[in-house]
Design an enzyme around this catalytic site. Structure first.
Site, short mmCIF file in Angstrom:
data_model
loop_
_atom_site.label_atom_id
_atom_site.label_comp_id
_atom_site.label_asym_id
_atom_site.label_seq_id
_atom_site.Cartn_x
_atom_site.Cartn_y
_atom_site.Cartn_z
N CYS A 136 -4.50 -2.31 5.95
CA CYS A 136 -4.33 -0.96 5.40
C CYS A 136 -5.59 -0.50 4.65
CB CYS A 136 -3.13 -0.98 4.46
SG CYS A 136 -2.75 0.58 3.70
N CYS B 296 0.84 -1.20 0.00
CA CYS B 296 0.00 0.00 0.00
C CYS B 296 0.87 1.26 0.00
CB CYS B 296 -0.91 -0.02 1.22
SG CYS B 296 -2.02 1.37 1.30
#
EC number: 2.8.1.13
Length: 361
Positions: free
Chosen positions: A195, A99
């Site tokens: 995330c 991410c």
């Protein structure tokens, strides 16, 4: 006039204070809120909406504009698809690393540049130095909160366009700044979970995307002890949720996951927190993403972490062999997990990292 910095505003306390610190330093500061997950929109409670409201409130308090952008497609294509494929292989991925690499320091950076930014900034606990078009990554002052483990895969060029305003402060200091400023985020708890997806019940969440295949739980001696719900739900070193306590002819010591056999869909367990099968002398990792010029200095003796917040462990990295490296540790390491990342350090500098492919017992 000082440079223009666009801050990734998450709706949390760290990015809130990061924006304030930059403003205090005289930068032209603007905020940007990234929406990277659509699924919440169909639930009664949507954390993304609350986070956006908090980010907007902070930007209003600081008198800076807030941009919003939707990176849901990029997140799905570049992060979540990989996350699912790793779980389908029975491995335990770390989506936060990807991410950061693909979304926060790639898609966000590129978007910020189109808005005229000279730099981006985030609320990560990390430090960097910039030499021309290359950035070097260093540990934060607050070692408990240091996030360089999750940032090791970011490109050096992206680091050269990044400012980490809170890297020289501790978490209690950041909260105190926010409290003194009266920011709405000052007491907001830290985000946990996957995330951008947040605190979902992991088993339920994974079941929405991957078909679980139950199978046998066996001892290292081959005795069948029970049934697992699907290898993807278990990680090496795991103790909870095995459902095999109180077996006949066994001691009272707890059972731990020590291996997964994907081919036979078997979960192997052993008793005792110090069982030899829980420990590894080393590992084999994939190609190393270097953040410092060490690839021509192999073999290299340095330090490494195989999980977040682990104490740095002395190790030696071998030269590459078929795009892989052998990493041997000075002391045996507990519960090294394929699919996770090994991240290398020399003193305070993060040298880079790689995906763990196999363990060496």
């Amino acid at each position: 006039m000082k440079a223009k910095v666009i801050v990734g505003m998450s709706g949390g306390v760290d990015s809130s204070v990061a924006a304030w610190l930059l403003k205090e330093q005289g930068y032209q500061v603007e905020g940007l809120f990234m929406k990277n997950w659509e699924q919440d929109d169909h639930n009664d409670y949507c954390p993304a909406a609350k986070d956006l409201a908090d980010a907007q409130a902070v930007c209003n308090q600081l008198r800076i504009p807030l941009h919003t952008v939707n990176f849901s497609k990029e997140y799905w294509d570049r992060v979540f698809a990989y996350f699912l494929s790793e779980y389908e292989k029975g491995r335990t991925p770390n989506p936060d690393v990807l991410c950061n690499k693909e979304i926060k320091f790639n898609a966000f950076l590129n978007y910020a540049l189109t808005l005229g930014a000279d730099y981006i900034a985030t609320g990560h606990y990390a430090k960097n130095t910039i030499e021309g078009s290359i950035g070097y990554l260093f540990k934060a002052k607050d070692r408990e909160k240091d996030q360089t483990y999750f940032l090791h895969a970011v490109e050096p060029e992206a680091l050269s366009k990044t400012i980490f305003p809170i890297g020289d402060f501790t978490k209690p200091q950041i909260r105190e700044f926010a409290k003194q400023l009266g920011l709405v985020t000052h007491a907001k708890k830290d985000s946990t979970g996957i995330c951008f997806i947040g605190e979902k019940r992991f088993k339920t969440f994974l079941n929405e995307f991957i078909l679980a295949k139950p199978g046998d739980i066996k001892s290292t001696g081959g005795k069948t002890l029970g049934q697992h719900d699907g290898l993807m739900f278990y990680t090496l070193g795991q103790r909870q949720g095995l459902g095999i306590g109180g077996l006949q002819n066994s001691t009272d010591e707890p059972w731990y996951v020590v291996d997964k056999d994907i081919a036979s869909n078997t979960l192997y367990v052993a008793q005792g927190s110090q069982h030899p099968m829980l420990y590894s002398q080393g590992l084999i990792c994939g190609p190393i993403h270097w953040l410092a010029d060490y690839e021509n200095h192999l073999p290299l003796t340095c330090f490494a972490k195989t999980r977040y917040r682990q104490t740095d462990q002395a190790c030696m990295i071998s030269p590459p062999d078929n795009n892989q490296h052998y990493v041997m540790f000075s002391n045996p390491q507990r519960a090294i997990t394929p699919g996770q990342f090994i991240v290398f350090y020399e003193k305070n500098q993060c040298l880079g990292g790689a995906t763990i492919e196999q363990i060496i017992r």
